[in-house]
Design an enzyme around this catalytic site. Sequence first.
Site, PDB file in Angstrom:
ATOM      1  N   ASN A  54     -19.673 -29.804 -42.530  1.00 22.73           N
ATOM      2  CA  ASN A  54     -20.203 -29.552 -41.190  1.00 22.73           C
ATOM      3  C   ASN A  54     -21.722 -29.417 -41.284  1.00 22.73           C
ATOM      4  OD1 ASN A  54     -20.750 -28.758 -38.594  1.00 22.73           O
ATOM      5  ND2 ASN A  54     -19.775 -26.746 -38.750  1.00 22.73           N
ATOM      6  N   LYS A 100     -23.824 -29.343 -38.971  1.00 23.04           N
ATOM      7  CA  LYS A 100     -24.438 -28.614 -37.846  1.00 23.04           C
ATOM      8  C   LYS A 100     -25.651 -29.420 -37.326  1.00 23.04           C
ATOM      9  CE  LYS A 100     -22.408 -24.437 -39.626  1.00 23.04           C
ATOM     10  NZ  LYS A 100     -22.421 -22.980 -39.695  1.00 23.04           N
ATOM     11  N   HIS A 120     -15.223 -24.341 -33.011  1.00 20.44           N
ATOM     12  CA  HIS A 120     -16.021 -23.720 -34.069  1.00 20.44           C
ATOM     13  C   HIS A 120     -16.601 -22.391 -33.548  1.00 20.44           C
ATOM     14  CE1 HIS A 120     -19.304 -22.896 -36.837  1.00 20.44           C
ATOM     15  NE2 HIS A 120     -18.595 -23.591 -37.716  1.00 20.44           N
ATOM     16  N   GLU A 125     -19.388 -21.157 -33.660  1.00 16.30           N
ATOM     17  CA  GLU A 125     -20.680 -21.253 -32.975  1.00 16.30           C
ATOM     18  C   GLU A 125     -20.517 -21.787 -31.549  1.00 16.30           C
ATOM     19  OE1 GLU A 125     -22.680 -23.325 -36.145  1.00 16.30           O
ATOM     20  OE2 GLU A 125     -22.576 -21.477 -37.328  1.00 16.30           O
ATOM     21  N   GLU A 180     -11.678 -19.771 -40.293  1.00 13.06           N
ATOM     22  CA  GLU A 180     -13.044 -19.363 -40.613  1.00 13.06           C
ATOM     23  C   GLU A 180     -13.299 -17.985 -40.017  1.00 13.06           C
ATOM     24  OE1 GLU A 180     -15.891 -22.813 -41.229  1.00 13.06           O
ATOM     25  OE2 GLU A 180     -15.630 -22.698 -39.075  1.00 13.06           O
ATOM     26  N   GLY A 220     -21.949 -18.224 -42.681  1.00  8.21           N
ATOM     27  CA  GLY A 220     -23.389 -18.002 -42.837  1.00  8.21           C
ATOM     28  C   GLY A 220     -23.680 -16.676 -43.528  1.00  8.21           C
ATOM     29  N   SER A 224     -19.074 -19.546 -46.002  1.00  4.69           N
ATOM     30  CA  SER A 224     -19.819 -19.260 -47.242  1.00  4.69           C
ATOM     31  C   SER A 224     -19.191 -19.861 -48.498  1.00  4.69           C
ATOM     32  CB  SER A 224     -20.021 -17.755 -47.410  1.00  4.69           C
ATOM     33  OG  SER A 224     -20.785 -17.261 -46.335  1.00  4.69           O
TER      34      SER A 224
HETATM   35  P1  PGA Z   1     -21.262 -21.802 -43.986  1.00  2.00           P
HETATM   36  O1  PGA Z   1     -20.717 -22.365 -42.581  1.00  2.00           O
HETATM   37  O2  PGA Z   1     -20.565 -22.589 -45.056  1.00  2.00           O
HETATM   38  O3  PGA Z   1     -22.714 -22.029 -43.926  1.00  2.00           O
HETATM   39  O4  PGA Z   1     -20.881 -20.335 -44.022  1.00  2.00           O
HETATM   40  C1  PGA Z   1     -19.386 -22.649 -42.411  1.00  2.00           C
HETATM   41  C2  PGA Z   1     -19.122 -23.088 -40.996  1.00  2.00           C
HETATM   42  O5  PGA Z   1     -19.802 -22.646 -40.074  1.00  2.00           O
HETATM   43  O6  PGA Z   1     -18.246 -23.915 -40.765  1.00  2.00           O
END
Ligand code: PGA
Length: 250
Positions: free
Chosen positions: A6, A8, A92, A94, A162, A168, A207
């Site tokens: 991903n 982003k 997701h 976000e 997740e 993050g 993460s």
């Molecule tokens: P990250 O993000 O690996 O940076 O924690 C995962 C995600 O948002 O899918």
Amino acid sequence: MLIVANWKMHPQTLSRAKVLKAASKRALGTKKMELVLAPPAVFLRDLAKSGRSARISYAAQNAHFEKEGAYTGEVSMQQVKDSGATYVIVGHAERRGAGETNGDTQKKVAAAFAAGLSPILCVGETSRDEDGDYLEELTGQLLTATLDIPKNKIKDLVIAYEPVWAIGASEAMSPNAMHEMALYIRKTLLEPFGKAALSIPILYGGSIDESNAKNMLEEGEVQGLLVGRVSTDPIRFGVLLRSLRATTTK
Ligand code: PGA
């Protein structure tokens, strides 16, 4: 084994996106592993058409549930499909943080199937509490989003668990805890979908990096990973993918 990258809102240019794709492709190796790149939507068509590979597929990070209309700034599932993607990420954290509801994910999952895309449904609690209320949050996300899926399509759904507190963050969830969550997710979907729920791929995200990916796959009872930050760093992601060549997971 399914690894979803991903990206982003990275990288800033198409040429850098191509470099990132090439580096990821080189690191894939020969193992049975499907890499799903989820770049910003504007890069999808270019990346998908240049150097097609059976081992790399594409996902949009989001799409609207309506087929078309006055929705400035949105893209439809059909447009995503037409760009060369086979997957779409739905729900997701976000997007949920920006106001997406369980009802929206329900419509998006149904719209994805109608357009011939496999939805990667993201679920996960915002925080954990002693009383287990977080499990109710998760159950609500799972059962609402899957309400309109016909039983014969459930096998094409991918679930990405997740936990929002691990996205993050500085540390991923432990593989043991993930194992428990995978069992919980399957148990929750067993009632509406019967045995078919047992074959839904469950991914872990939050993460994941080059030091914990292999362990999570081997001990977390997951069929893949959703990687954010590290997937946009060609060197670290290369190390991560190479580390998976030696996994004992099928
Ligand atoms: P990250 O993000 O690996 O940076 O924690 C995962 C995600 O948002 O899918």
